[in-house]
Design an enzyme around this catalytic site. Structure first.
Site, PDB file in Angstrom:
ATOM      1  N   HIS A   1      39.281   9.560  32.818  1.00  0.00           N
ATOM      2  CA  HIS A   1      38.458   9.411  34.016  1.00  0.00           C
ATOM      3  C   HIS A   1      37.973  10.688  34.491  1.00  0.00           C
ATOM      4  CE1 HIS A   1      37.121   7.596  37.776  1.00  0.00           C
ATOM      5  NE2 HIS A   1      38.158   8.140  38.666  1.00  0.00           N
TER       6      HIS A   1
ATOM      7  N   ASP B   1      45.211   9.629  44.383  1.00  0.00           N
ATOM      8  CA  ASP B   1      44.004   9.412  44.419  1.00  0.00           C
ATOM      9  C   ASP B   1      43.265  10.488  45.258  1.00  0.00           C
ATOM     10  OD1 ASP B   1      41.403   8.270  43.923  1.00  0.00           O
ATOM     11  OD2 ASP B   1      42.149   6.302  44.681  1.00  0.00           O
TER      12      ASP B   1
END
Length: 312
Positions: free
Chosen positions: A223, A150
């Site tokens: 994404h 992330d």
């Protein structure tokens, strides 16, 4: 030349994080208590930093639009501070939820997150009520609970301030930051049913080594394609993310606390609009088929100088 002291929005996510959202009680008498607490906040965090210098401890405090109006009625207001308006898409909604005060506490030792959290509760319990509390942890090498690294889209440290901190465009609040938070829960049964290759196409990166997929294999719904923001000249705009996984496995609860610190909230909002309503080509973020936004609240994180000045 005086140096603006900023809150530690640019720090790395850390090993542990505690995210606390409080609501203001309605009594007229609460303002003084909260202003006194806010004025003392940097001293409180400094004391913990000095006691445990190796624990990478830091904490930021932010205010919602509603809290700003109630606590600082005679002060000007950051230009883009507003109550977050939900973003309704054809399939999913970025909800808007309540919250007045926000605390983002980070440390390599969980005990320090607890310590400051308990002090906040002790000092503000009579004037606020709890809305949400999320305990985040670092998962392996900075991965989200769905297994991908992330924060890879974050700007490099040298230029992070340029994207995360208010600049000359709003001089009264230069050095502050717009903090937007969303608590996402993930349908892990549905996610685990995908092959690694299918998951990689949802995210737009390789799972093992975090290398971005080539344009020939990366779908337009990935994404990392859909969630980008651009200025009017087509240049990419970034924000500073400090997302953290959280989980209660026995309750089948798996999630990500998304937090984006931005110089302008309009940048974060553009990213969300692309994800939920579709980008210029109408592509929606495929990750939302597995992730549900449970909360959505905007806060402004002023400078340390602003907070300290409240005591005068």
């Amino acid at each position: 030349m005086t140096h603006t002291r900023i809150q530690p929005v640019l720090n790395r996510p850390g090993e542990n994080a505690l995210f606390i959202v409080l609501g203001l009680n309605q009594e007229d008498s609460i303002t003084d208590t909260i202003i006194d607490f806010s004025a003392n906040f940097s001293a409180l965090t400094r004391s913990l930093t000095n006691r445990f210098p190796d624990a990478q401890f830091s904490a930021t405090m932010g205010f919602s639009s509603h809290a700003w109006d109630q606590l600082f009625p005679n002060q000007s207001k950051p230009q883009e501070l507003e109550t977050f308006k939900e973003i309704k898409g054809p399939k999913y909604t970025a909800v808007s939820t309540a919250g007045d005060l926000f605390f983002h506490i980070r440390a390599d030792r969980q005990a320090l997150c607890y310590e400051l959290g308990s002090i906040i509760q002790e000092q503000l319990k009579d004037v606020t009520h709890s809305i949400d509390e999320v305990h985040g942890f670092r998962y392996f090498d900075g991965r989200a609970i769905i297994g991908f690294v992330d924060g890879t889209e974050n700007p490099e440290p040298e230029i992070a301030a340029e994207y995360a901190l208010v600049g000359e465009e709003d001089l009264s609040f230069k050095g502050g930051s717009y903090a937007f938070i969303q608590k996402y829960t993930h349908d892990m049964d549905k996610w685990r049913a995908l092959s690694d290759e299918e998951q990689e196409k949802v995210i737009g990166r390789k799972k093992f080594n975090d290398v971005e997929l080539g344009d020939d294999v990366k779908p337009n719904t990935a994404h990392n394609v859909v969630s980008k923001a651009h200025d009017e000249n087509g240049n990419e705009l970034k924000i500073m993310r400090a997302n953290m996984p959280f989980s209660n496995p026995s309750k089948n609860e798996y999630g990500t606390l998304f937090i984006g610190y931005a110089r302008k909230f309009s940048v974060t909002r553009q990213m969300l609009e692309h994800m939920f309503q579709g980008d210029a080509e109408g592509n929606l973020d495929r990750l939302l088929d597995f992730s549900t936004a449970q909360t959505g609240t905007l806060f402004f994180v002023p400078t340390v100088d602003f907070l300290d000045g409240l005591g005068e």
